[in-house]
Every structure is written in structure tokens, then in C-alpha cells.
Design a protein around this motif. Sequence first.
Motif, PDB file in Angstrom:
ATOM      1  N   THR A  89      79.424  50.153 -21.317  1.00  0.00           N
ATOM      2  CA  THR A  89      80.472  49.865 -20.328  1.00  0.00           C
ATOM      3  C   THR A  89      80.073  50.453 -18.983  1.00  0.00           C
ATOM      4  N   VAL A  90      80.222  49.653 -17.932  1.00  0.00           N
ATOM      5  CA  VAL A  90      80.001  50.099 -16.554  1.00  0.00           C
ATOM      6  C   VAL A  90      81.359  50.317 -15.907  1.00  0.00           C
ATOM      7  N   ASN A  91      81.612  51.535 -15.437  1.00  0.00           N
ATOM      8  CA  ASN A  91      82.903  51.852 -14.822  1.00  0.00           C
ATOM      9  C   ASN A  91      83.083  51.143 -13.483  1.00  0.00           C
ATOM     10  N   GLU A  92      84.329  51.188 -12.994  1.00  0.00           N
ATOM     11  CA  GLU A  92      84.648  50.494 -11.744  1.00  0.00           C
ATOM     12  C   GLU A  92      83.911  51.093 -10.557  1.00  0.00           C
ATOM     13  N   GLN A  93      83.651  52.389 -10.600  1.00  0.00           N
ATOM     14  CA  GLN A  93      82.986  53.044  -9.467  1.00  0.00           C
ATOM     15  C   GLN A  93      81.462  52.959  -9.553  1.00  0.00           C
ATOM     16  N   GLU A  94      80.947  52.359 -10.617  1.00  0.00           N
ATOM     17  CA  GLU A  94      79.505  52.397 -10.857  1.00  0.00           C
ATOM     18  C   GLU A  94      78.887  51.010 -10.764  1.00  0.00           C
ATOM     19  N   ARG A  95      77.569  51.022 -10.629  1.00  0.00           N
ATOM     20  CA  ARG A  95      76.744  49.816 -10.732  1.00  0.00           C
ATOM     21  C   ARG A  95      75.590  50.145 -11.670  1.00  0.00           C
ATOM     22  N   GLY A  96      75.175  49.162 -12.456  1.00  0.00           N
ATOM     23  CA  GLY A  96      74.090  49.382 -13.412  1.00  0.00           C
ATOM     24  C   GLY A  96      72.807  48.708 -12.967  1.00  0.00           C
ATOM     25  N   GLY A 102      60.184  47.866 -18.160  1.00  0.00           N
ATOM     26  CA  GLY A 102      59.726  48.680 -17.044  1.00  0.00           C
ATOM     27  C   GLY A 102      59.786  48.015 -15.689  1.00  0.00           C
ATOM     28  N   LYS A 103      60.265  46.776 -15.597  1.00  0.00           N
ATOM     29  CA  LYS A 103      60.339  46.047 -14.336  1.00  0.00           C
ATOM     30  C   LYS A 103      61.796  45.744 -14.011  1.00  0.00           C
ATOM     31  N   TYR A 104      62.120  45.787 -12.697  1.00  0.00           N
ATOM     32  CA  TYR A 104      63.514  45.536 -12.305  1.00  0.00           C
ATOM     33  C   TYR A 104      63.934  44.145 -12.743  1.00  0.00           C
ATOM     34  N   HIS A 105      65.129  44.108 -13.365  1.00  0.00           N
ATOM     35  CA  HIS A 105      65.638  42.835 -13.876  1.00  0.00           C
ATOM     36  C   HIS A 105      66.927  42.408 -13.171  1.00  0.00           C
ATOM     37  N   ASP A 106      67.906  43.319 -13.069  1.00  0.00           N
ATOM     38  CA  ASP A 106      69.199  42.910 -12.517  1.00  0.00           C
ATOM     39  C   ASP A 106      70.009  44.161 -12.189  1.00  0.00           C
ATOM     40  N   THR A 107      71.039  43.959 -11.321  1.00  0.00           N
ATOM     41  CA  THR A 107      72.046  44.985 -11.021  1.00  0.00           C
ATOM     42  C   THR A 107      73.383  44.446 -11.503  1.00  0.00           C
ATOM     43  N   VAL A 108      73.986  45.101 -12.483  1.00  0.00           N
ATOM     44  CA  VAL A 108      75.189  44.586 -13.131  1.00  0.00           C
ATOM     45  C   VAL A 108      76.413  45.224 -12.516  1.00  0.00           C
ATOM     46  N   LEU A 109      77.517  44.489 -12.554  1.00  0.00           N
ATOM     47  CA  LEU A 109      78.797  44.918 -12.016  1.00  0.00           C
ATOM     48  C   LEU A 109      79.627  45.594 -13.108  1.00  0.00           C
ATOM     49  N   PRO A 110      80.787  46.175 -12.733  1.00  0.00           N
ATOM     50  CA  PRO A 110      81.609  46.857 -13.738  1.00  0.00           C
ATOM     51  C   PRO A 110      82.071  45.909 -14.843  1.00  0.00           C
ATOM     52  N   GLN A 121      66.065  49.046 -20.043  1.00  0.00           N
ATOM     53  CA  GLN A 121      66.436  50.422 -19.701  1.00  0.00           C
ATOM     54  C   GLN A 121      67.447  50.356 -18.567  1.00  0.00           C
ATOM     55  N   ARG A 122      68.539  51.071 -18.711  1.00  0.00           N
ATOM     56  CA  ARG A 122      69.604  50.981 -17.718  1.00  0.00           C
ATOM     57  C   ARG A 122      69.841  52.336 -17.056  1.00  0.00           C
ATOM     58  N   PHE A 123      70.261  52.252 -15.769  1.00  0.00           N
ATOM     59  CA  PHE A 123      70.635  53.425 -14.976  1.00  0.00           C
ATOM     60  C   PHE A 123      71.959  53.103 -14.292  1.00  0.00           C
ATOM     61  N   THR A 124      72.952  53.947 -14.489  1.00  0.00           N
ATOM     62  CA  THR A 124      74.249  53.761 -13.846  1.00  0.00           C
ATOM     63  C   THR A 124      74.350  54.688 -12.639  1.00  0.00           C
ATOM     64  N   VAL A 125      74.808  54.130 -11.529  1.00  0.00           N
ATOM     65  CA  VAL A 125      74.882  54.867 -10.262  1.00  0.00           C
ATOM     66  C   VAL A 125      76.298  54.727  -9.704  1.00  0.00           C
ATOM     67  N   ASN A 126      76.913  55.839  -9.316  1.00  0.00           N
ATOM     68  CA  ASN A 126      78.234  55.831  -8.692  1.00  0.00           C
ATOM     69  C   ASN A 126      78.063  55.477  -7.206  1.00  0.00           C
ATOM     70  N   VAL A 127      78.673  54.369  -6.792  1.00  0.00           N
ATOM     71  CA  VAL A 127      78.494  53.878  -5.421  1.00  0.00           C
ATOM     72  C   VAL A 127      79.710  54.128  -4.541  1.00  0.00           C
ATOM     73  N   THR A 128      80.770  54.714  -5.069  1.00  0.00           N
ATOM     74  CA  THR A 128      81.965  55.000  -4.274  1.00  0.00           C
ATOM     75  C   THR A 128      82.147  56.479  -3.990  1.00  0.00           C
ATOM     76  N   GLN A 129      81.529  57.320  -4.742  1.00  0.00           N
ATOM     77  CA  GLN A 129      81.673  58.763  -4.550  1.00  0.00           C
ATOM     78  C   GLN A 129      81.004  59.208  -3.255  1.00  0.00           C
ATOM     79  N   VAL A 130      81.742  59.973  -2.449  1.00  0.00           N
ATOM     80  CA  VAL A 130      81.199  60.541  -1.225  1.00  0.00           C
ATOM     81  C   VAL A 130      80.620  61.911  -1.568  1.00  0.00           C
ATOM     82  N   ARG A 131      79.322  62.011  -1.482  1.00  0.00           N
ATOM     83  CA  ARG A 131      78.640  63.249  -1.819  1.00  0.00           C
ATOM     84  C   ARG A 131      78.414  64.070  -0.555  1.00  0.00           C
ATOM     85  N   SER A 132      78.211  65.339  -0.711  1.00  0.00           N
ATOM     86  CA  SER A 132      78.013  66.221   0.439  1.00  0.00           C
ATOM     87  C   SER A 132      76.867  67.176   0.161  1.00  0.00           C
TER      88      SER A 132
END
Length: 393
Positions: A89-96, A102-110, A121-132
Motif C-alpha cells: 500500500t502506498v499512503n496518500e502522502q507518498e509516491r512509490g 535494477g532499472k527504473y520502471h514507474d512511479t506509482v500513486l497512492p 524493487q520499490r522505494f516509497t518517498v514522502n512528497v508532502t512532508q516539509v523537512r528542515s
Amino acid sequence: MAWNEPGGNGGNQDPWGGGNRGGGNRGDQGPPDLDEALKKLQEKMNGIFGGGGGSSKGGGRGPSSLGLGGLLVLVVGAAVIWAAMGFYTVNEQERGVILRLGKYHDTVLPGLRWNPPLIDQRFTVNVTQVRSKDHRALMLTEDENIVEVGLKVQYRVTDPQAFVLQVRDPEVSLSHALESALRHVVGTSEMHFILTEGRALLATEVQDRLQSYMDDYGTGLQISKVNVESTRAPTQVQSAFDDVIKAREDEQREKNQAESYANGIIPEARGKAQRLLEEANAYREEVVARSEGEASRFIQLQAEYSKAPEVTRERMYLDTLQSVMSSSTKVLMDVEGGNNIMYLPLDRLVEQGGGRASSVKSSQAFSDASTEQVADEVIQRLRRQAAPRREER
């Protein structure tokens, strides 16, 4: 006799209906024996993993049949487990970010997603969090002074693919780029500017330069804001710099007071100068107008004098005498044929005739009443002088 007692017909009275277990009559509808079922399963497993041959009770099946069936069960079970491992499951704040072999295939939505395990192989990244990120360091300014600058950078991930694949550690790259951008901006500014009014401009320039670095590196990071929390001199010389800043503030205050005083004096002086100019222009116009009036009066008087010289001359004499005598309170008259000078105290005469008054009122009374008497006497004297001259002619 009990059904399970030895001997007799007790063996045929099995309540589970398993009379002849060796593959006899299968017409009985009772449930299977649990021990027999476990034994059959053990025989199948022995056949799969290379055990001994099955007994005569196995229904005549050989080892090859048991091994193929067990292998199929294992394959199906492994396939089911493998497929179940691919759900995530990909959360609402994340992108997969999906890598296939080993080669880029796609960026999936929530949402609920599936990818083949061990292949993707998947990597989930939070795209809404404001980091400091906080940063503090000692910097050398353009005028060769040292300042301590502390700031906080706020950022977020806008490109998950670049954040995962382009740079090994984007946040470490951000730290290095922030250090470089801050040193460049501070190194091209003076210390006084950084410590006083230049903090806002410092933050803006650092943000612009840092964002350009992030774009060039392809980190996928967006700099939201750079806040300069503190700018100060090193602790060892902070007191001396406080004195310098206070002196500069006093200087600026004195300048402001001087400018305020100048702004009040200069307009006042300009107003006085303008007033003097206006008064001078008014005086000039007054003098010119009076001169023009006197000239016009003289021209008109000349025209009247040419018509009646004696009358005009006598009138001019009287007007002159009136203008002179109106401001005097004493009159001395030299009577022809006598040795005495007549003294006329006009102020006393006016007081006796009309009561006491001020000198101005006495002069006004003389101009109204006494002047006529003096004028009559003068006219008579002029006529007496003019009579012998006429006779001589």
C-alpha cells in the motif's frame, strides 16, 4: 461384548464403519480413520523426499505418482506465497518508485499496488512532508571579519525519481551545497551589512543559490524557505562588536536629528526670504505707483497753472502751508512794519476753545479751524503786498 474387544465379531462392530481397512468394501459411508489418513500423508512425503516404497494399503500407487503430486502442491503453494508478497500500500502522502531488474520502471500513486517480488524493487518517498535542516558555522566576510551565522532550511521532495536514483544521499548533498552557498554569499558581503539590515537579503540570496545547486545536482528537492536565525560576531569579541553597533546607532540617531533640524530650518528660512522678496516687490510697486501719481498730479497742476497762475500759485502756497502747519503747535509771524514777532500758541488756543485733547487731536483741530484763520490773514497780507505793485505798473 464391546466392539473393540479381541476375538469374536467385535471387529465388525466398529462404530466408524471401517470394517476391512485393507481396501475392502467402500460402500460404508462412515468418516475415514484419522490414523490412516496421517499414515498416507507420511507415505506421500517419504515418496517425495526419496523414502521407501508404499505398502499394499496405498491403493496400488507407486513412488513416481506420489512425488509428482507433492511437487505440484509445493509449486502452487510457493506461487501463492510469492504472489501474496507482492501486494503493498502506498499512503496518500507518498509516491512509490519502482525498479524492475535494477532499472527504473514507474512511479506509482497512492493506493493498493502489486509488483512481482524479487523482480521489482520499490522505494516509497514522502512528497508532502516539509523537512528542515539546521546549520551554523563561522564565516569570513568581505571586509575580513568573522561572523557566526545560524540558519534553518525547509525543503520537501518534488521529484521522487530524482530523489531516489540521481544522487546517492540527497540530504548530504544538501548540507554540502548549503555550506557552499552560505560561504559564497557571506564572503561577498560586509560584516556590518550582515549583522544589521542584511539578514533578509542574506536569506533570499542563499535560498536562490542553494536551489540552483539542487537543480544542477538533480536531487529532486525544492527549497521552501531559508530562515536566518542569528548573525553575530564570535563569542570572544561579542562585547566589542556590541559597542561598535551601539556607536553606529548613536551616529545614525544624530544624523537623523540633524536632518530633522535642517528640514525645519531651511523651509523657514526660505519662507522668510520669500516674504522679504514679496515685501520688496510691494514697496517697489508702491514707490513706482506713487511716483507715477505725483507725476500725473504735477502734469495736471501745470495745466491748471497755465490757465490761472496767480490762483494756482496761491492755492499751492496754502496747501503747502497747511501741510507744514498741521504738524506744529506754535506759529511765529513777522508782521510787516512792526518790530515784534507774533507768537501764536496754537495748542493753548485749541485747549481754550475746545477743551483739552491730545497732541494729535490738537493738530487735527488746527488743520480744521485755525488754519482757516491763518490762511485768511496770509491772503490779506498777500493782497496788501500786491496792491502797491499794481499801482506802480
